[in-house]
Structure formats: C-alpha cells, structure tokens
Scaffold this active site. Structure first.
Site, PDB file in Angstrom:
ATOM      1  CB  CYS A 175      -2.902   5.388   3.855  1.00  0.00           C
ATOM      2  SG  CYS A 175      -3.749   4.290   5.000  1.00  0.00           S
ATOM      3  CD  GLU A 223      -2.305   1.506   2.660  1.00  0.00           C
ATOM      4  OE1 GLU A 223      -2.131   2.657   3.072  1.00  0.00           O
ATOM      5  OE2 GLU A 223      -2.813   0.601   3.333  1.00  0.00           O
TER       6      GLU A 223
END
Length: 509
Positions: free
Chosen positions: A285, A248
C-alpha cells in the site's frame, strides 16, 4: 455446508482440503457471542489483557514452519518476507500488551470540584476511555499475517477491550484458519469467553456485508481496495445505528526528487527507486507509484538508471489472478494514454506473474487528467516532469490524500523542503526523507493513514500504538461517589504510575 479451497498463487490452481464457507447464520452466531463476551472482556485488568495478547503471540510462534509454508503457497510471497511479517505480527501483539500494561490508553482526566467558583461552581469530573464494543476486522490480501487475522486491527481492538470477529481474506484461507485457531487457543488458555474472538471464512462479499450490518458490531477495520472500502462505509452509514469504518484504501505515495540531491545522485536514486518499486511485486500500500521532479540532467540520469533496472526486472508472482488482471488493466491504461510515454517494461509475465512498468508524463498532462493519479496496484510507477518549483507545487496540490510522501534531498534542498512541507502535511499521513516508503515501522510515533482516499478517517492510524484510539470512546463521570466510580478512577487506584491529567496538569502520582 458448501466449501471452497485454497489457491496456489504460483499457478492459480486450487489446492489442499476443502474449507468451510460461513453464511448468515454463522455471522449472527459470531456477533452474538462477541456481544455476550464484551462486558466480561472489557472488565479485564491491564495485566490480564496484556498476558492474553502475549499468549496469542506465543501460540502463533508455536504453529512453526507450517504457517510460513502455507502462507508462501497461498500468497506467492518469499519465505524471508513472510518470516519477517510473522515477526512483525508478533511484535504488534507484544507492543499492544505493553501499552495495555502501562495504562496510557485510558487517558484519565480529573477536574476536582470548585464549589466556591463564581459565578457558578464546578462539579467534580473524571474521564476515562472505554472500548466501543465488538469490532469487525477484514483480512488484507497483501499481508496474510501482519494485516489479517491477527494483524494490527485485531491486535489494537483486542488491546482496547473489544471482542473481534474477523472476516478472513479468501486469498489465503488456510493461513487465516491456522492463525484463527492459535488465537482461539489463547482465548481458552486465558480463561476468556469464546466470543472474544470469532473467525468467518468464505469467498462471497455477502459475508462481509452481513458482518458490517449486524447491529452488534460497533466498528470496522479494513485494508483493501477503494471500491471495497467505500462499499463498507456505505453499508455502515446506512445502518439504523451508523458505525465508523477505518478503511485503508488507495495511495500512490509520491516521491519528490529535489534538485540538488537529484543532480548529485540521480543515477543511484533511480536504481534504489526500482528496488522499492518491485519489492513484493509492487503489492504494498506504500509502493512508490508516482515520482515528481524538476526537469534537468539529474532527472535524465534518474530516468536512465530506472529504465535499465526496470527492464532487467523479472516478473513476480502476484497475490491472486484477480489482482494480476487488475494490474494489467491499470498498466495498459497508462501505456495507451496519449500523453504518457512508456519508459520501460520488465520481462513479460503470465496469468499469475506481473512484470514491472515505468511511465513518464508532463506536469501539464498529469494536471489535465485526474485518471493519471489512479492507483495501479503492482510494480508500476509514473514519472512526472515539472518545469519548475511552482509546477511541482501545483502537481502536489492536485493530488488526492496519500499514506506517504517522500523527499529525497540534500542540505541545499532544505529551503525548498520547508516551503513544500505545509502542502505535504495536507496530503499525507507520513512524510519521510532520503528513504523509500515501502516499510512501515511498528512503534509509538508511526502513522499509517492519511487523508481520503488513503483512508476513510485521516485522524487515525492502523499501525503503531496510536491505533488503539480507533476502538475507544470517552466517558465522563460527574459527581459520582468513590464506591460507584470505575475502579481505575477511584482515589485508591492512583498508585499504579499511569499518567493522569489532574486539573490540567500531567502527573504520574
């Protein structure tokens, strides 16, 4: 052995006792132990493995307040946030314990033999999912508990039956060591080989590179920067036997303010947006780093309210001085762009604290310069004014892959939302309405992933029960006699209530 020390996020100064720095020999030893433990661990039944995951959760809880205090000092995150993150860490482990007990993850399929089928008979086939092998996990800077040593990658890999070797994040080494000790206690208490879990610490990137390159590692879980993720992907693909990296990496999480909702509550949306933007100093994020809307009075009201809220925001401690410096560079690049206007700056920070920033540009300028879509990791966001629906769709079409896309909409906006949804599906792993992307529920239907560069593999998720699939692979067994089949594929095992696909029909019998 050389050592390094924890750093206080608030001051940027070293603190505490020296910590070990592991090197190539330690990597090799941890990987060898993981490989030696693999066949024993993968053979554990669902109840044994689930009890082990629950035991890890219990051991982490037993650390008590010292875990929270250590994480607070190393990350600068507040107590309430870290207590919630500990709860999420525990919840992830217990979720995967439940998944393992129920057996869904095995995805058993049976196609009985059709000896009389013409023109050719069909053999008897049975299929199950098995663990891929030892997994390397990299701790994340922004979640010292839920995405690190015992985070989602570790929990899902252990649930799949894979030993795990964690490369602890150097921003919170003392926190990682506390959690690693808790997992090791759970391993011993469960009667499992010590190699089921390994923990490596140190400040050098060479440590992580050696871990990924070790031939005994069969997959990698990573949360961090795009540069870091791509470096690991490159190393993994250059191996004699390439392995998958589930990374990620980068996302700006566009928020779309649809016209009717914007006109009705633009000011309220502006204030709520800034609360999401500044949460945790913007170090999520899923932070809303991009706002897209059609020009008009509603957008003016949104911008006015957001400008007031950003201007009033106090600077917050950032995770590391390196992250603070990168945030300053990214915000300065936006502030200095000739097509970007600075709408608001929060109170000025220092070498460890970052202030919020809000910028604005036109759709034409955004489309003309791809750099305006780069992630700025921190409490910074860019408002893009679009002339009409076509321009809004054009901006969306030009975006990179994202973890999330958010729609703020009223009932009268639903037609536009329907038209935009196919495009949003191509761009994001999670699409949400009338909320904010900061906050990821740990459950069965969650996807925390998305098209590149949000992740390196858009078919997967790092949060939720589906994450276990990253560390499994299918094996088909053709015409094997009952005594030779793995136990869960034998006829006498089909009384546990786990679902099976038999000749294309789902059954619990």
């Amino acid at each position: 052995m050389p050592d390094f020390r924890s750093v206080a996020a608030e001051t940027g100064e070293p603190q505490g006792q020296p910590l070990p720095v592991h090197g190539p020999a330690d990597v090799a030893a941890a990987c060898a132990a993981a490989e030696a433990a693999f066949d024993i661990y993968r053979a554990t039944d669902g109840d044994t493995r689930a009890a082990f995951l629950d035991r890890i959760a219990d051991e982490i809880l037993a650390i008590g307040d010292s875990l929270i205090e250590t994480a607070m000092s190393e990350s600068g995150l507040p107590r309430a946030r870290l207590e919630g993150e500990r709860g999420r860490t525990i919840g992830q482990l217990r979720l995967f314990a439940d998944v393992v007990r129920k057996g869904y993850w095995r995805q058993i399929r049976i196609d009985p033999a059709l000896p009389d089928r013409q023109p050719l008979p069909r053999p008897h086939l049975r299929l199950r999912m098995i663990p891929v092998g030892p997994v390397a996990v990299f701790g994340a800077s922004n979640f010292p508990l839920a995405f690190s040593t015992a985070g989602g990658d570790t929990a899902s890999a252990l649930a799949a039956g894979c030993p795990v070797v964690v490369k602890g994040h150097p921003a919170h080494p003392a926190t990682g060591a506390l959690v690693a000790d808790a997992i090791s206690r759970a391993v011993a208490a469960s009667g499992l080989p010590a190699g089921v879990f390994g923990h490596l610490s140190g400040p050098s990137n060479d440590l992580g590179a050696a871990l990924v390159q070790d031939p005994r590692m069969m997959a990698v879980g990573f949360t961090g920067s795009r540069a870091g993720g791509l470096a690991l992907v490159k190393l993994a693909q250059a191996r004699e036997v390439p392995i998958p990296v589930y990374a990620e990496m980068s996302s700006i999480n566009p928020v779309l303010l649809l016209p009717v909702a914007l006109k009705a509550r633009g000011a309220a949306l502006g204030a709520a947006f800034v609360a999401s933007l500044t949460m945790g100093a913007g170090q999520f994020c899923t932070n809303p780093g991009l706002v897209l809307a059609i020009d008009g009075e509603g957008l003016d009201a949104f911008v006015a309210a957001a400008t007031v809220a950003v201007s009033a925001a106090n600077p917050q401690t950032m995770l590391t001085t390196g992250i603070r410096e990168a945030y300053a560079r990214g915000a300065a690049a936006l502030a200095g762009h000739p097509a970007v206007a600075t709408l608001a700056c929060g109170a000025e920070g220092d070498r460890t604290h970052g202030g919020a920033m809000l910028f604005q540009t036109s759709a034409a300028a955004f489309l003309a310069d791809g750099a305006l879509g780069d992630e700025v990791f921190g409490a910074s966001s860019l408002v893009v004014r679009c002339a009409d629906e076509a321009e809004l769709a054009g901006v969306l079409a030009g975006l990179e892959g994202q973890l999330t896309a958010t729609l703020h909409m009223d009932e009268a906006d639903e037609g536009l939302a329907v038209r935009l949804l196919p495009l949003l599906e191509r761009k994001a792993g999670r699409i949400l309405a009338n909320g904010w992307p900061t906050g990821v529920e740990v459950c069965h239907a969650m996807v925390h992933g998305g098209p590149f560069p949000a992740t390196s593999d858009p078919r997967t998720t790092s949060v939720g029960s589906l994450a276990i699939d990253r560390f499994l692979r299918p094996v088909s067994y053709q015409n094997l006699a009952q005594p030779v089949l793995p136990p869960e594929l034998r006829d006498d095992a089909f009384r546990d209530g786990a679902p099976r696909l038999i000749d294309g029909h789902l059954t619990l019998d």
